[in-house]
Write a protein that holds these residues in place. Structure first.
Motif, PDB file in Angstrom:
ATOM      1  N   GLN A   1      39.853 -62.335   3.526  1.00 29.37           N
ATOM      2  CA  GLN A   1      39.402 -63.631   4.012  1.00 29.37           C
ATOM      3  C   GLN A   1      39.884 -64.758   3.116  1.00 29.37           C
ATOM      4  O   GLN A   1      40.156 -65.864   3.571  1.00 29.37           O
ATOM      5  N   HIS A   2      40.003 -64.489   1.808  1.00 28.57           N
ATOM      6  CA  HIS A   2      40.456 -65.524   0.885  1.00 28.57           C
ATOM      7  C   HIS A   2      41.964 -65.711   0.890  1.00 28.57           C
ATOM      8  O   HIS A   2      42.452 -66.806   0.593  1.00 28.57           O
ATOM      9  N   SER A   3      42.718 -64.649   1.191  1.00 23.97           N
ATOM     10  CA  SER A   3      44.171 -64.724   1.040  1.00 23.97           C
ATOM     11  C   SER A   3      44.939 -64.713   2.359  1.00 23.97           C
ATOM     12  O   SER A   3      46.078 -65.188   2.413  1.00 23.97           O
ATOM     13  N   GLY A   4      44.357 -64.120   3.413  1.00 23.89           N
ATOM     14  CA  GLY A   4      45.089 -63.950   4.662  1.00 23.89           C
ATOM     15  C   GLY A   4      46.049 -62.781   4.628  1.00 23.89           C
ATOM     16  O   GLY A   4      46.745 -62.522   5.606  1.00 23.89           O
ATOM     17  N   PHE A   5      46.092 -62.045   3.507  1.00 26.92           N
ATOM     18  CA  PHE A   5      46.942 -60.862   3.372  1.00 26.92           C
ATOM     19  C   PHE A   5      46.103 -59.612   3.652  1.00 26.92           C
ATOM     20  O   PHE A   5      44.922 -59.561   3.294  1.00 26.92           O
ATOM     21  N   ASP A   6      46.736 -58.619   4.251  1.00 26.21           N
ATOM     22  CA  ASP A   6      46.043 -57.365   4.536  1.00 26.21           C
ATOM     23  C   ASP A   6      45.763 -56.617   3.233  1.00 26.21           C
ATOM     24  O   ASP A   6      46.647 -56.483   2.379  1.00 26.21           O
ATOM     25  N   VAL A   7      44.524 -56.122   3.077  1.00 21.49           N
ATOM     26  CA  VAL A   7      44.118 -55.416   1.862  1.00 21.49           C
ATOM     27  C   VAL A   7      43.478 -54.084   2.235  1.00 21.49           C
ATOM     28  O   VAL A   7      42.574 -54.037   3.069  1.00 21.49           O
ATOM     29  N   GLN A   8      43.960 -53.023   1.611  1.00 23.79           N
ATOM     30  CA  GLN A   8      43.388 -51.690   1.800  1.00 23.79           C
ATOM     31  C   GLN A   8      42.999 -51.133   0.434  1.00 23.79           C
ATOM     32  O   GLN A   8      43.778 -51.197  -0.517  1.00 23.79           O
ATOM     33  N   ILE A   9      41.783 -50.579   0.346  1.00 25.05           N
ATOM     34  CA  ILE A   9      41.310 -49.967  -0.894  1.00 25.05           C
ATOM     35  C   ILE A   9      40.984 -48.512  -0.611  1.00 25.05           C
ATOM     36  O   ILE A   9      40.168 -48.208   0.258  1.00 25.05           O
ATOM     37  N   ASP A  10      41.633 -47.630  -1.348  1.00 26.16           N
ATOM     38  CA  ASP A  10      41.490 -46.199  -1.084  1.00 26.16           C
ATOM     39  C   ASP A  10      40.113 -45.682  -1.454  1.00 26.16           C
ATOM     40  O   ASP A  10      39.489 -44.946  -0.691  1.00 26.16           O
ATOM     41  N   ASP A  11      39.606 -46.079  -2.618  1.00 20.49           N
ATOM     42  CA  ASP A  11      38.344 -45.498  -3.068  1.00 20.49           C
ATOM     43  C   ASP A  11      37.702 -46.401  -4.116  1.00 20.49           C
ATOM     44  O   ASP A  11      38.374 -47.206  -4.771  1.00 20.49           O
ATOM     45  N   ALA A  12      36.375 -46.275  -4.244  1.00 19.21           N
ATOM     46  CA  ALA A  12      35.636 -46.991  -5.276  1.00 19.21           C
ATOM     47  C   ALA A  12      34.541 -46.076  -5.801  1.00 19.21           C
ATOM     48  O   ALA A  12      33.884 -45.378  -5.034  1.00 19.21           O
ATOM     49  N   ASN A  13      34.370 -46.076  -7.124  1.00 14.19           N
ATOM     50  CA  ASN A  13      33.340 -45.258  -7.760  1.00 14.19           C
ATOM     51  C   ASN A  13      32.439 -46.144  -8.611  1.00 14.19           C
ATOM     52  O   ASN A  13      32.924 -46.987  -9.366  1.00 14.19           O
ATOM     53  N   LEU A  14      31.142 -45.937  -8.460  1.00 15.26           N
ATOM     54  CA  LEU A  14      30.166 -46.654  -9.270  1.00 15.26           C
ATOM     55  C   LEU A  14      29.710 -45.750 -10.407  1.00 15.26           C
ATOM     56  O   LEU A  14      29.126 -44.691 -10.159  1.00 15.26           O
ATOM     57  N   GLU A  15      29.996 -46.167 -11.626  1.00 16.93           N
ATOM     58  CA  GLU A  15      29.627 -45.375 -12.794  1.00 16.93           C
ATOM     59  C   GLU A  15      28.317 -45.927 -13.364  1.00 16.93           C
ATOM     60  O   GLU A  15      28.281 -47.014 -13.925  1.00 16.93           O
ATOM     61  N   LEU A  16      27.233 -45.160 -13.175  1.00 16.02           N
ATOM     62  CA  LEU A  16      25.912 -45.638 -13.564  1.00 16.02           C
ATOM     63  C   LEU A  16      25.786 -45.803 -15.073  1.00 16.02           C
ATOM     64  O   LEU A  16      25.303 -46.818 -15.565  1.00 16.02           O
ATOM     65  N   LEU A  17      26.216 -44.810 -15.834  1.00 12.71           N
ATOM     66  CA  LEU A  17      26.034 -44.842 -17.285  1.00 12.71           C
ATOM     67  C   LEU A  17      26.857 -45.954 -17.940  1.00 12.71           C
ATOM     68  O   LEU A  17      26.368 -46.671 -18.804  1.00 12.71           O
ATOM     69  N   SER A  18      28.118 -46.088 -17.534  1.00 10.86           N
ATOM     70  CA  SER A  18      28.975 -47.127 -18.117  1.00 10.86           C
ATOM     71  C   SER A  18      28.832 -48.458 -17.394  1.00 10.86           C
ATOM     72  O   SER A  18      29.360 -49.468 -17.855  1.00 10.86           O
ATOM     73  N   GLN A  19      28.118 -48.456 -16.256  1.00  8.04           N
ATOM     74  CA  GLN A  19      27.900 -49.656 -15.440  1.00  8.04           C
ATOM     75  C   GLN A  19      29.229 -50.310 -15.056  1.00  8.04           C
ATOM     76  O   GLN A  19      29.430 -51.509 -15.236  1.00  8.04           O
ATOM     77  N   GLU A  20      30.133 -49.488 -14.552  1.00  9.40           N
ATOM     78  CA  GLU A  20      31.447 -49.952 -14.136  1.00  9.40           C
ATOM     79  C   GLU A  20      31.676 -49.643 -12.658  1.00  9.40           C
ATOM     80  O   GLU A  20      31.130 -48.682 -12.113  1.00  9.40           O
ATOM     81  N   ILE A  21      32.487 -50.470 -12.038  1.00  9.41           N
ATOM     82  CA  ILE A  21      33.000 -50.202 -10.695  1.00  9.41           C
ATOM     83  C   ILE A  21      34.481 -49.911 -10.856  1.00  9.41           C
ATOM     84  O   ILE A  21      35.222 -50.729 -11.403  1.00  9.41           O
ATOM     85  N   VAL A  22      34.904 -48.741 -10.405  1.00  9.35           N
ATOM     86  CA  VAL A  22      36.288 -48.324 -10.567  1.00  9.35           C
ATOM     87  C   VAL A  22      36.935 -48.220  -9.188  1.00  9.35           C
ATOM     88  O   VAL A  22      36.497 -47.432  -8.340  1.00  9.35           O
ATOM     89  N   PHE A  23      37.967 -49.042  -8.959  1.00 13.09           N
ATOM     90  CA  PHE A  23      38.707 -49.022  -7.697  1.00 13.09           C
ATOM     91  C   PHE A  23      40.015 -48.273  -7.898  1.00 13.09           C
ATOM     92  O   PHE A  23      40.659 -48.406  -8.943  1.00 13.09           O
ATOM     93  N   GLU A  24      40.398 -47.526  -6.901  1.00 12.87           N
ATOM     94  CA  GLU A  24      41.657 -46.787  -6.945  1.00 12.87           C
ATOM     95  C   GLU A  24      42.543 -47.199  -5.777  1.00 12.87           C
ATOM     96  O   GLU A  24      42.099 -47.257  -4.634  1.00 12.87           O
ATOM     97  N   ASP A  25      43.793 -47.502  -6.082  1.00 15.70           N
ATOM     98  CA  ASP A  25      44.812 -47.813  -5.077  1.00 15.70           C
ATOM     99  C   ASP A  25      44.404 -48.970  -4.165  1.00 15.70           C
ATOM    100  O   ASP A  25      44.045 -48.788  -2.999  1.00 15.70           O
ATOM    101  N   ILE A  26      44.476 -50.181  -4.727  1.00 15.50           N
ATOM    102  CA  ILE A  26      44.321 -51.396  -3.932  1.00 15.50           C
ATOM    103  C   ILE A  26      45.718 -51.810  -3.473  1.00 15.50           C
ATOM    104  O   ILE A  26      46.586 -52.098  -4.293  1.00 15.50           O
ATOM    105  N   VAL A  27      45.947 -51.807  -2.179  1.00 18.86           N
ATOM    106  CA  VAL A  27      47.263 -52.121  -1.620  1.00 18.86           C
ATOM    107  C   VAL A  27      47.166 -53.417  -0.821  1.00 18.86           C
ATOM    108  O   VAL A  27      46.382 -53.507   0.131  1.00 18.86           O
ATOM    109  N   VAL A  28      47.938 -54.408  -1.224  1.00 22.37           N
ATOM    110  CA  VAL A  28      47.998 -55.691  -0.520  1.00 22.37           C
ATOM    111  C   VAL A  28      49.328 -55.760   0.217  1.00 22.37           C
ATOM    112  O   VAL A  28      50.394 -55.640  -0.398  1.00 22.37           O
ATOM    113  N   GLY A  29      49.257 -55.913   1.532  1.00 25.43           N
ATOM    114  CA  GLY A  29      50.468 -55.967   2.349  1.00 25.43           C
ATOM    115  C   GLY A  29      50.826 -57.379   2.757  1.00 25.43           C
ATOM    116  O   GLY A  29      49.975 -58.278   2.780  1.00 25.43           O
TER     117      GLY A  29
END
Length: 266
Positions: A48-76
């Motif tokens: 919505q912000h860029s007008g470019f197609d965005v695909q995200i393969d996966d996201a993991n929420l790490e409770l102990l480290s309090q991190e969000i980890v994204f894998e393979d963000i592809v902008v077309g």
């Protein structure tokens, strides 16, 4: 007699154990739903912000480290460009303390981004995809030069920021037959205690120039971080798009204090 005295205590222990098990199950379900929902939410936000197609393969929420980890963000690239690829982020890790989120604070504390490839496409006519992306995002600093000192003290401060860029590809289609140049950049920049993007991206620009990429300025990186739903730099504040549910603020107010207490007890 003693059995009668200890019986209520045993019942209370059973109830507390049952409540604990139910709480753990509820927390697991909550994280499972959040992990399934996060890639779609973030990709739609960026689109919505860029007008470019965005695909995200996966996201993991790490409770102990309090991190969000994204894998393979592809902008077309948008339609009309002779090449589909624009940006491939191999991994993006964002530390976002959940207790802060419960209070409505969406400022990142640590960011680690690995850009696998960035493909700059110069079409036969019109601007490059890089210029089109910057123009579409329409990034404008939210803090003036006069307020920079205040931002350093009061704005979000990243405890650590790491940016890796492996390869930049330039495809020039403006001269008939496509001319393709590949630059194995292998850049890694590590920063600590930064608040403003101006403390980071000019240095990245200088490093890219040394790799043979003149004119590759900070504007792209600032535009990219302006499309994220979390705030990483004091002078790049994310705007709320229309995809945010209307009741999200109400939910945070109603459950934020309970979430904060639960997280503090871990």
């Amino acid at each position: 007699m003693l059995k009668l005295l200890f019986k209520p205590i045993g019942c209370l222990g059973s109830v507390l154990a049952t409540l604990l098990v139910l709480a753990v199950i509820a927390l697991i379900v909550l994280f499972w739903v959040a992990e399934a929902w996060t890639p779609k939410f973030v990709s739609e936000w960026m689109e919505q912000h860029s007008g470019f197609d965005v695909q995200i393969d996966d996201a993991n929420l790490e409770l102990l480290s309090q991190e969000i980890v994204f894998e393979d963000i592809v902008v077309g690239n948008p339609p009309g460009f002779p090449e589909e690829s624009f940006l491939h982020i191999r991994g993006l890790s964002v530390k976002l303390p959940l207790t802060a989120v419960a209070e409505g604070d969406w400022r990142a504390r640590e960011v680690d981004m690995v850009i696998d490839s960035l493909t700059v496409v110069i079409p036969e006519r019109g601007p490059s995809n890089l210029a089109a992306f910057i123009d579409a995002v329409g990034y404008e600093p939210t803090i003036s030069d006069q307020a920079a000192a205040t931002a350093l003290a009061d704005g979000p401060q990243l405890e650590s920021f790491r940016l890796a860029i492996r390869e930049v590809i330039i495809e020039n289609h403006s001269i008939g037959r496509p001319d393709i140049a590949r630059y194995k950049v292998e850049y890694v920049g590590e920063f600590t205690g930064v608040s403003l993007s101006s403390e980071v991206f000019p240095e990245v620009q200088q490093a890219l120039r040394q790799s043979g990429l003149p004119g590759f300025g900070p504007a792209f990186f600032r535009a990219l971080f302006a499309t994220f739903p979390v705030q990483c730099f004091a002078d790049i504040e994310p705007r709320t798009p229309e995809i945010i549910p209307d009741k999200i603020d109400t939910l945070i107010r109603e459950h934020g204090e309970d979430a904060k207490k639960a997280l503090e007890s871990l």
